[in-house]
Design a protein around this motif. Structure first.
Motif: not given
Length: 506
Positions: A162-181
């Motif tokens: 349903a959505a991809i929310l970006y959360t700051s990554g431990t390695t420097g690049k933000a990671k896209g957390a895939v959230l379903t319906h």
């Protein structure tokens, strides 16, 4: 075809409560019928632009009815909504657009300066400003008037993204957390159960909707229940207090800084807060001073713990236990489970510190395009490894002990030191860097950079801040820079950040 996800919500709300006020925004009421009609219009417009199931639709803008219309309009098509933090710098926006492979971006005009340099590199097919726009770039409002709206529906299942929310990554690049319906539906249901949301509630939304907490535990449960949101573009303490009194606000959510600024405002004692019944606070523990200020007005908090990966709620502490279990983040949400594991993955007894693991229908399926991170994030039996350390007391209440990932929480925003350290290391003369969180009365924590530099190198706080300006969001820029002779390290060479926090954290 049938839509089992968020895309069905607006049609159902229009059927059940068409004339009920869904939103109060900028002095005007928006009914559920109007909100649903707006979502239908967006859905039709997206369809005309070639957006289909699985395509990513990015949104960069402040809180507005349009944010929700785009969310639900995209969901009708089975498209994936990608909200972007408005505080991100252009390179961070580019990463979100590129990593998510966004095909269409809708943005507020005030962000054009950050959007224009990156959309070509991100290969975004369509860019639409909100508002009216102009002849060369017609805005969303103008396009919707020219679009023949109709309810566009697709076959969507609960386990679809349903959505991809970006959360700051431990390695420097933000990671896209895939959230379903399913994730977003169940976190809303958890909120209904544990926060007693009812259809007569009036919720003041002063936090940005691009945050998982504001969306998953703020807007969605209120809409699911058919209650009313007083939606604000941004937070201003004086205005928030005035709105609470004017609209008879019953629900308010925020971070400790939010509540501190309200209580410190000159109008705090004279404002009628008699309708306020449900206060939720996340991000970090509520300081005793703030608890006292609110209890003097007959108010207490539901506190909680969670993260983007849990949509975001994992636990909640009911107001009745605020004092009895002070320092705890509460019990698992009704449809969520929490356990504590040692370094080998074995469960530990009550009272023993270990890694917090979480399971439930609100837990995300994984990060976008990061199979190695996903393999590390889940246990063999499917529980999410939070990376946070804590313990359960004899009654099952969770206490947070430490953060494995060294994350800094500043005013409710998550900051990962590695992202900042990678950039600071590029500065001429810097030979070592460690970014730590230092306690701050207003923001909870702020980042500091502790550096080692080459002999004779001229590296100052101004040097570091100027280097970072425009590369990362301003809240991530270290508020102070300290030069030391050497960084404390373990035998394997890792910086002992606990030593630095003890030295500089006061």
């Amino acid at each position: 075809m049938h839509n089992h996800g968020l895309g069905a919500w607006m049609a159902k709300r229009r059927l059940k409560s068409p004339d009920k006020t869904a939103l109060v925004f900028d002095g005007s009421d928006v009914t559920y019928r109007q909100l649903a009609d707006g979502a239908d219009g967006v859905s039709a417009l997206l369809w005309q632009r070639g957006i289909r199931k699985g395509d990513r639709v990015a949104y960069l803008g402040e809180n507005s009815p349009g944010f929700l219309e785009v969310l639900f309009g995209a969901a009708q098509l089975g498209a994936v909504f990608v909200p972007i933090n408005t505080r991100l710098a252009a390179p961070e926006i580019l990463h979100v657009l590129t990593d998510s492979a966004a095909r269409l971006l809708i943005h507020d005009p005030e962000f054009s300066g950050r959007v224009a340099p990156v959309v070509t590199g991100a290969k975004v097919a369509h860019v639409i400003p909100t508002g009216e726009g102009d002849a060369d770039a017609p805005g969303l409002a103008q396009l919707l008037r020219l679009t023949r709206a109709g309810h566009t529906d697709a076959e969507v299942f609960l386990d679809d993204p349903a959505a991809i929310l970006y959360t700051s990554g431990t390695t420097g690049k933000a990671k896209g957390a895939v959230l379903t319906h399913e994730n977003l539906t169940w976190v809303a249901i958890n909120s209904l159960v544990d926060y007693d949301v009812v259809s007569t509630d009036v919720a003041l939304m002063i936090s940005p909707l691009f945050h998982a907490a504001s969306l998953g535990m703020g807007a969605l449960p209120v809409i699911l229940k058919g209650a009313t949101i007083v939606l604000e573009k941004s937070f201003d303490p004086a205005r928030a207090l005035e709105l609470i009194e004017r609209h008879g606000v019953t629900m308010l959510s925020g971070v400790p800084t939010t509540y501190q600024l309200l209580a410190d405002h000159p109008n705090w004692k004279s404002t009628d807060l008699s309708t306020l019944a449900k206060l939720t606070c996340g991000g970090s523990a509520v300081p005793t001073r703030i608890l006292n200020a609110y209890e003097e007005r007959g108010l207490s908090f539901s506190q909680g713990y969670g993260m983007t990966e849990t949509s975001p709620g994992a636990t909640s502490l009911p107001p009745s236990m605020t004092r009895a279990k002070q320092g705890s983040v509460g019990l698992p949400h009704f449809f969520t489970d929490v356990r504590i594991a040692d370094e080998h993955g074995a469960m530990v007894p009550r009272g023993t510190v270990g890694e917090i693991e979480i399971a439930g229908p609100n837990v995300f399926p994984g990060y976008l395009n990061l199979p190695e991170a996903n393999a590390a994030a889940f246990t063999p039996d499917g529980w999410f490894r939070s990376g946070d350390m804590g313990y359960l007391d004899a009654d099952g209440y969770l206490y947070i002990s430490d953060r494995l990932k060294d994350m800094i929480i500043s005013g409710g925003e998550n900051i990962y030191p590695a992202e900042i350290e990678n950039l600071v290391n590029d500065i001429d003369g810097v030979t070592g860097v460690a970014v730590i969180g230092v306690p701050d009365e207003q923001w909870g924590e702020v980042p500091w950079a502790v550096l080692t530099v080459q002999p004779g190198a001229s590296v100052t706080a101004e040097t570091v801040q100027a280097h970072l300006d425009g590369k990362i969001a301003r809240y991530k820029v270290p508020k102070n820079v300290v030069i030391v002779d050497e960084l404390p390290r373990t035998a394997s060479g890792k910086v002992r950040k606990a030593d630095l926090r003890a030295r500089f954290g006061g």
